[in-house]
Design a protein around this motif. Structure first.
Motif, PDB file in Angstrom:
ATOM      1  N   TYR A 383     -30.613 -49.228  22.911  1.00  0.00           N
ATOM      2  CA  TYR A 383     -31.825 -48.586  22.136  1.00  0.00           C
ATOM      3  C   TYR A 383     -33.139 -49.029  22.435  1.00  0.00           C
ATOM      4  O   TYR A 383     -33.091 -50.318  22.339  1.00  0.00           O
ATOM      5  CB  TYR A 383     -31.143 -48.475  20.666  1.00  0.00           C
ATOM      6  N   PRO A 384     -34.003 -48.219  22.077  1.00  0.00           N
ATOM      7  CA  PRO A 384     -35.273 -48.873  22.253  1.00  0.00           C
ATOM      8  C   PRO A 384     -35.794 -49.621  21.027  1.00  0.00           C
ATOM      9  O   PRO A 384     -34.894 -49.499  19.871  1.00  0.00           O
ATOM     10  CB  PRO A 384     -36.328 -47.468  22.221  1.00  0.00           C
ATOM     11  N   ALA A 385     -36.594 -50.322  21.191  1.00  0.00           N
ATOM     12  CA  ALA A 385     -36.828 -51.381  19.934  1.00  0.00           C
ATOM     13  C   ALA A 385     -37.304 -50.604  18.699  1.00  0.00           C
ATOM     14  O   ALA A 385     -36.780 -51.117  17.650  1.00  0.00           O
ATOM     15  CB  ALA A 385     -38.162 -52.366  20.489  1.00  0.00           C
ATOM     16  N   TRP A 386     -37.915 -49.631  18.665  1.00  0.00           N
ATOM     17  CA  TRP A 386     -38.341 -48.689  17.541  1.00  0.00           C
ATOM     18  C   TRP A 386     -36.996 -48.518  16.497  1.00  0.00           C
ATOM     19  O   TRP A 386     -37.024 -48.235  15.403  1.00  0.00           O
ATOM     20  CB  TRP A 386     -39.203 -47.635  17.641  1.00  0.00           C
ATOM     21  N   ALA A 387     -35.876 -48.165  17.443  1.00  0.00           N
ATOM     22  CA  ALA A 387     -34.617 -47.730  17.004  1.00  0.00           C
ATOM     23  C   ALA A 387     -33.837 -48.931  16.424  1.00  0.00           C
ATOM     24  O   ALA A 387     -33.006 -48.555  15.423  1.00  0.00           O
ATOM     25  CB  ALA A 387     -33.900 -46.929  17.845  1.00  0.00           C
ATOM     26  N   THR A 388     -33.915 -50.227  16.868  1.00  0.00           N
ATOM     27  CA  THR A 388     -33.441 -51.173  16.266  1.00  0.00           C
ATOM     28  C   THR A 388     -34.203 -51.990  15.202  1.00  0.00           C
ATOM     29  O   THR A 388     -33.942 -53.107  14.791  1.00  0.00           O
ATOM     30  CB  THR A 388     -32.850 -52.070  17.475  1.00  0.00           C
ATOM     31  N   ASN A 389     -35.273 -51.513  14.938  1.00  0.00           N
ATOM     32  CA  ASN A 389     -36.229 -52.257  14.151  1.00  0.00           C
ATOM     33  C   ASN A 389     -36.624 -51.047  13.088  1.00  0.00           C
ATOM     34  O   ASN A 389     -38.035 -50.902  12.973  1.00  0.00           O
ATOM     35  CB  ASN A 389     -37.485 -52.613  15.017  1.00  0.00           C
ATOM     36  N   SER A 390     -35.964 -50.715  12.114  1.00  0.00           N
ATOM     37  CA  SER A 390     -35.848 -49.649  11.262  1.00  0.00           C
ATOM     38  C   SER A 390     -36.172 -50.107   9.708  1.00  0.00           C
ATOM     39  O   SER A 390     -36.178 -49.333   8.800  1.00  0.00           O
ATOM     40  CB  SER A 390     -34.868 -48.670  11.412  1.00  0.00           C
ATOM     41  N   MET A 391     -36.328 -51.560   9.683  1.00  0.00           N
ATOM     42  CA  MET A 391     -36.528 -51.863   8.225  1.00  0.00           C
ATOM     43  C   MET A 391     -37.934 -52.070   7.930  1.00  0.00           C
ATOM     44  O   MET A 391     -38.631 -53.169   8.228  1.00  0.00           O
ATOM     45  CB  MET A 391     -35.863 -53.296   8.111  1.00  0.00           C
ATOM     46  N   HIS A 392     -38.472 -51.010   7.376  1.00  0.00           N
ATOM     47  CA  HIS A 392     -39.890 -50.977   6.803  1.00  0.00           C
ATOM     48  C   HIS A 392     -40.154 -50.985   5.521  1.00  0.00           C
ATOM     49  O   HIS A 392     -40.792 -49.904   5.003  1.00  0.00           O
ATOM     50  CB  HIS A 392     -40.661 -49.766   7.565  1.00  0.00           C
ATOM     51  N   VAL A 393     -39.852 -52.113   4.867  1.00  0.00           N
ATOM     52  CA  VAL A 393     -39.888 -52.387   3.321  1.00  0.00           C
ATOM     53  C   VAL A 393     -41.141 -53.092   3.247  1.00  0.00           C
ATOM     54  O   VAL A 393     -41.481 -54.173   3.682  1.00  0.00           O
ATOM     55  CB  VAL A 393     -38.885 -52.940   2.955  1.00  0.00           C
ATOM     56  N   ARG A 394     -42.422 -52.228   2.641  1.00  0.00           N
ATOM     57  CA  ARG A 394     -43.545 -52.932   2.676  1.00  0.00           C
ATOM     58  C   ARG A 394     -43.796 -54.026   1.921  1.00  0.00           C
ATOM     59  O   ARG A 394     -44.278 -55.065   2.354  1.00  0.00           O
ATOM     60  CB  ARG A 394     -44.384 -51.778   1.842  1.00  0.00           C
ATOM     61  N   PRO A 529     -27.719 -52.865  13.195  1.00  0.00           N
ATOM     62  CA  PRO A 529     -29.216 -52.778  13.825  1.00  0.00           C
ATOM     63  C   PRO A 529     -29.784 -51.429  14.265  1.00  0.00           C
ATOM     64  O   PRO A 529     -30.957 -51.125  14.490  1.00  0.00           O
ATOM     65  CB  PRO A 529     -29.060 -53.983  15.084  1.00  0.00           C
ATOM     66  N   ILE A 530     -28.784 -50.545  14.835  1.00  0.00           N
ATOM     67  CA  ILE A 530     -29.339 -49.228  15.267  1.00  0.00           C
ATOM     68  C   ILE A 530     -29.765 -48.294  13.999  1.00  0.00           C
ATOM     69  O   ILE A 530     -28.476 -47.928  13.176  1.00  0.00           O
ATOM     70  CB  ILE A 530     -28.354 -48.584  16.232  1.00  0.00           C
ATOM     71  N   ALA A 531     -30.647 -48.356  13.853  1.00  0.00           N
ATOM     72  CA  ALA A 531     -31.273 -47.428  12.622  1.00  0.00           C
ATOM     73  C   ALA A 531     -30.775 -47.881  11.229  1.00  0.00           C
ATOM     74  O   ALA A 531     -30.680 -47.243  10.223  1.00  0.00           O
ATOM     75  CB  ALA A 531     -30.810 -46.032  12.818  1.00  0.00           C
ATOM     76  N   GLY A 532     -30.104 -48.982  11.175  1.00  0.00           N
ATOM     77  CA  GLY A 532     -29.465 -49.831   9.944  1.00  0.00           C
ATOM     78  C   GLY A 532     -28.151 -48.911   9.594  1.00  0.00           C
ATOM     79  O   GLY A 532     -27.410 -48.768   8.613  1.00  0.00           O
ATOM     80  N   LEU A 533     -27.582 -48.123  10.831  1.00  0.00           N
ATOM     81  CA  LEU A 533     -26.522 -47.341  10.484  1.00  0.00           C
ATOM     82  C   LEU A 533     -25.376 -47.614  11.567  1.00  0.00           C
ATOM     83  O   LEU A 533     -24.194 -47.557  11.333  1.00  0.00           O
ATOM     84  CB  LEU A 533     -26.964 -45.873  10.897  1.00  0.00           C
ATOM     85  N   MET A 534     -25.626 -48.136  12.676  1.00  0.00           N
ATOM     86  CA  MET A 534     -24.606 -48.670  13.766  1.00  0.00           C
ATOM     87  C   MET A 534     -24.930 -49.921  14.370  1.00  0.00           C
ATOM     88  O   MET A 534     -25.850 -50.457  14.531  1.00  0.00           O
ATOM     89  CB  MET A 534     -24.775 -47.345  14.828  1.00  0.00           C
ATOM     90  N   ASN A 535     -23.714 -50.246  15.094  1.00  0.00           N
ATOM     91  CA  ASN A 535     -23.791 -51.565  15.901  1.00  0.00           C
ATOM     92  C   ASN A 535     -23.129 -51.141  17.261  1.00  0.00           C
ATOM     93  O   ASN A 535     -22.019 -50.368  17.135  1.00  0.00           O
ATOM     94  CB  ASN A 535     -22.808 -52.612  15.189  1.00  0.00           C
ATOM     95  N   ALA A 536     -23.729 -51.737  18.215  1.00  0.00           N
ATOM     96  CA  ALA A 536     -23.159 -51.667  19.784  1.00  0.00           C
ATOM     97  C   ALA A 536     -21.919 -52.417  19.973  1.00  0.00           C
ATOM     98  O   ALA A 536     -21.523 -52.443  21.154  1.00  0.00           O
ATOM     99  CB  ALA A 536     -24.155 -51.848  20.701  1.00  0.00           C
ATOM    100  N   LYS A 537     -21.327 -53.295  18.984  1.00  0.00           N
ATOM    101  CA  LYS A 537     -20.322 -54.071  19.337  1.00  0.00           C
ATOM    102  C   LYS A 537     -19.190 -53.380  19.530  1.00  0.00           C
ATOM    103  O   LYS A 537     -18.718 -51.987  18.805  1.00  0.00           O
ATOM    104  CB  LYS A 537     -20.030 -55.069  18.207  1.00  0.00           C
ATOM    105  N   PRO A 538     -18.059 -53.465  19.895  1.00  0.00           N
ATOM    106  CA  PRO A 538     -16.583 -53.022  20.167  1.00  0.00           C
ATOM    107  C   PRO A 538     -16.160 -52.678  18.954  1.00  0.00           C
ATOM    108  O   PRO A 538     -16.304 -53.465  17.787  1.00  0.00           O
ATOM    109  CB  PRO A 538     -15.934 -53.854  20.838  1.00  0.00           C
TER     110      PRO A 538
END
Lengths: 600, 600
Positions: A383-394, A529-538
């Motif tokens: 996944y692109p970096a923006w998809a795995t970097n979705s924690m934008h808490v100010r 890490p994927i959107a705060g919803l998914m993980n690419a692990k098995p």
């Protein structure tokens, strides 16, 4: 509808199919000695071979003339041969798995096609997030025939999501090759009362000649159900009573009978078929939401088929409900859903119709799984970096962040608390009186009341909702989750401010997920890490990590089944009675914000 | 597929439907006290109202709240309420009626939609002729969902038609609103043996996402049927044995069970349903070719439904076979084929399920027929002059035209004669020895041998085929017809040259049709000025004129049933054994021209 879920379009290979059927060209593969589950006529047929070439079925009959030197001949040894299973409504994100890992676990269980609604990722990452999943799907053998999320945000005006989807986005998405329809239209009030937004979204789907899928959860089968179906919505998976499912079928709506990890509808809704003498062509079996543990320990549609048999549904009828019926629902029965000439060679071998045990899976003519394991490699998708970097808490989160100020001079204050109910989606508004210390409102473990905070995490807005929840039974520590329906903001619940800050920061650091902490220690953490919803692990690893999280919940005192599921619904402002979003407390019976403190 | 066979697209009126279902806006029409034939679940449901607005069904249930001041309330008085009947395969031209008059006769019998294959007019007038029929259809309430003729000419290279259709024309026609698919692909050898022309024609249909309809008449259900279905052809009406129909259903092909005026297949093919316990979703009832007399005296699909009941098909199953099953076959079940919210309000009232007597017909919410009569006006449609002026025979026809020269000096000559078989489509090649008089070959009434001539009539080419036919039993006079499959050239058969010339010229003068003459008098003539195939007169008049023609046949000695049907097949070079086209005698077992005179 032209679709792109086959190795090659039929019109490109029809000549080869004819030549193979005619015995002039050898087949790639011939299956012999199987017992054909003929879902077209609802029969078991013995003594028929299946000849396959170019990923499609060329002949069902005597394939002796189709076997050449290089033809792979598979001896089915008397096993049943069924069309591949299709799940007509599924959210991949619920499994917490990436599309790749989801495919790896469901395909060996006989699933060859799914109709996912990527509603969760769309709430976080919008159309671009959906595109990522679509792109990832292309490398898997699993046919992912997407429906575009229809309700993002779920309750406009009451929360901040990462994205918003309107008729324009729907119209555009309907032009994508992989997009076969509209995801579940949860906004049934919008349909019933002619909201322009909801009606326009369905309209754009119908204009494109695609399928609008539904979500009608009211136990009302009169004017409401009629109004909903009349808008052109073709199927619905929200029946929990047999009579609801039956009425949908009677009104020409596909009733998708659900057996998910948390929603066990089948025991009741199967009666629509078993207690009435009806044509079942409008019934399908679906999973909706499935956890990694269920997939690993029970399976996917094979498990639901076994459940259907337990509920006394005839095995061939049940198999029709995961093959030809969903294919007809999506107007894709010319490509999928039956073992017939011209169709994609998506085939499942079953040990018996009693066990529904899947021993081999073929997709587009290739053996992709045997004896419960994938036998084909799927290239990794990044996944692109923006998809795995979705924690934008100010704002930085510290224990001080979790202070809740009381009115000046108050000693005790009555607040609106959200009372959760184990294994139910609805909750209750409870008024509880809390003590004030140093001018700050405190949780109260004696009353089983915890603080709850929702931080906007998509656009650094700094908005935060504050409230109290009741009913988890925990005695210490804190929990946090970015799986927090449907906006998936950062939800933190806890017994003390220090642990709440630790839980929140743990997730911010790992890119989202679910965490349980206590006394300054992280007891369990599921990184997503994927959107705060998914993980690419098995799935094996994910199932293990999720188990540890459940243990951590128990350690801090919660005995609820799947408590993180219950917690994840705290912000879901489309369900009654009281919810907490990043904008504040919402009375979901009146759809209005309400103050935390009860005016007396 | 977006289609245009409804008053308004659903997306334009969905808000109104929701408002009516919700009781906020009154319905246009409410039907009460009917017994609903629910073809979705195969049940009869009592006590349900049907609310209609904007030509569509808004609600099926309790419509009390949908009735306003101006709502028309229809009391069904306990009659059965069925979805409108759909005929999945029909040639309007066989009725000799214009589309308008065809609609007028079939709609009161419950037919609300047909899938016509305008194969005959296309052979004469090409794409432009098809366009005329499509245009005429627009003014009728009958939903004419066209399939584009696939085999024009039927046997390329052996005859001259008015037009030729190839993949390019198919690709273009698939873009028309009214074109839902491809007409019957009769060129099954082209499909089986991968002829580019036939395969490309099917390919263009599939590329457009439309439905390819079939014609597979071989009593072979192995490699041939598989190869044919594998090409993507979705339905077939050519089964004459129950086993053929059943095998098609088993292979995922819609078996269209035929009961036409001349082809009475149902007695046999109904057994596919009645003698096997199978899901019947892949079976439909269709008419294919129906004469005006049958339509008038027996009806259309209502008659075929009665025939189905006689063959012990269950009434609800039979009704599914003319409603939801054909709608699903054409992927139009989201619009047509059931009485359900959102669907077009195409509704038939039935006195009982035993009689299948139709008492009222509603199309798009409007009552269009009651008690066997249309109650709505259809504006007259005028075909352009080129369509009613299709007799382009280059040379003047006189008795001398019909001379057949014998080899110099011959006294008697053995010729290949075409022997017709009453009520069968196949014929036989018979060798008969004929006398020579004045150097000319003569027919021989003692041997029941007549002269037969086929004049090209489309492009003034002056080509003419000459031969002899046997088996009609006529003792005098001559017959001519421009209904002469499939090229529809001018066919003349007779006992003497003078009457043959009169018969031919009678048709040239009236723009085509069918004529019987004797001793210089016209005994019967059916003028078919539209393309030499159809007449805009009402069915009553046409039935009467055709009856007189049949009487004329009897007057000159022929006792065959519908002899003009048998005669019309003399040029049909795709059927065995021997045929006569404008290019000459064709051996249709070897597909080669053969000389008239047998070399000994």
């Amino acid at each position: 509808m032209i679709n792109h879920f086959c190795k090659k379009p039929l019109w490109d290979v029809a000549r080869t199919l004819s030549a193979v059927a005619g015995g002039r060209t050898p087949a790639d593969t011939v299956i012999r000695n199987g017992r054909l589950v003929n879902v077209c006529t609802a029969e078991i047929q013995d003594g028929l071979d299946i000849a396959i070439v170019e990923g499609r079925i060329a002949l069902v009959g005597d394939a002796s003339a189709c076997i050449g030197e290089n033809t792979k001949v598979i001896d089915a040894k008397g096993q049943y041969i069924s069309p591949g299973f299709l799940d007509a409504h599924i959210h991949i994100e619920s499994s917490m798995l990436s599309v790749t890992e989801y495919a790896k676990v469901v395909v060996p269980h006989g699933t060859t096609g799914i109709y996912p609604d990527p509603h969760e990722i769309c709430n976080v990452l919008g159309v671009d997030g959906v595109k990522c999943m679509v792109e990832e799907s292309r490398s898997t053998p699993l046919k992912c025939m997407y429906t575009m999320p229809s309700c993002v945000p779920a309750v406009p005006g009451f929360e901040d999501t990462g994205s918003a989807i309107g008729p324009k986005e729907i119209a555009e998405a309907m032009q994508w090759d992989e997009m076969v329809g509209l995801g579940e239209m949860m906004n049934f009030p919008g349909i019933l009362y002619c909201g322009d937004h909801a009606q326009d979204i369905v309209a754009e789907t119908l204009k494109a000649g695609k399928i609008a899928t539904g979500h009608y959860s009211l136990p009302e089968t009169g004017s409401g159900l009629n109004a909903y179906i009349a808008s052109g919505i073709r199927c619905c998976h929200e029946s929990t009573r047999a009579e609801d499912a039956l009425e949908k079928m009677r009104r020409g709506m596909y009733a998708l009978l659900r057996e998910g990890s948390a929603w066990h509808d089948l025991q009741e809704v199967a009666k629509a078929i078993t207690e009435h003498t009806v044509d079942s062509r409008f019934a399908c079996l679906i999973s909706d939401d499935t956890h990694p543990h269920t997939l690993l320990s029970k399976g996917h549609l094979d498990h639901i088929l076994r459940r259907a048999l337990e509920e006394k549904i005839d095995p061939i009828t049940a198999l029709q409900m995961v093959t030809i019926n969903p294919a007809q629902c999506f107007h894709m029965d010319h490509e999928l859903g039956s073992i017939a000439p011209g169709k994609c060679a998506d085939i499942v071998f079953l040990e018996s119709l009693e066990t529904m045990k899947v021993t081999r899976v073929i997709i587009d003519g290739d053996i992709v799984a045997e004896n419960g394991k994938m036998v084909t490699e799927i290239p990794a998708y990044t996944y692109p970096a923006w998809a795995t970097n979705s924690m934008h808490v100010r704002d930085a989160i510290t224990p001080e962040t979790f202070r809740v100020e009381a009115p000046a001079g108050a000693q005790a204050v009555t607040v609106r608390a959200i009372e959760v109910i184990p294994a139910k989606v609805n909750n209750l508004e409870k008024h509880v009186t809390l003590q004030v210390r140093d001018g700050l409102l405190q949780g109260d473990l004696e009353q089983d009341v915890l603080k709850a905070f929702v931080f906007e995490r998509h656009h650094d807005t700094g908005t935060v909702g504050k409230g109290f929840v009741k009913g988890f039974g925990i005695r210490k520590g804190a929990m946090a989750s970015t799986v927090a329906h449907d906006a998936h903001n950062l939800l933190v619940v806890g017994s003390n401010d220090e642990d709440m800050a630790l839980a929140a920061n743990t997730l911010i650091q790992c890119g989202g997920g679910m965490a349980v902490v206590s006394e300054g220690k992280v007891l369990g953490c599921v990184p997503l890490p994927i959107a705060g919803l998914m993980n690419a692990k098995p799935v094996e690893e994910m199932s293990e990590i999720v188990s540890r999280l459940e243990e951590a919940w128990a350690q801090i005192g919660c005995s609820m089944p799947s408590p993180f599921m219950t917690m994840a619904l705290i912000p879901l402002a489309c369900l009654p009675e009281l919810r907490l979003t990043n904008r504040g407390l919402v009375d979901c019976t009146k759809f209005q914000f309400v103050p935390l403190i009860v005016e007396e």
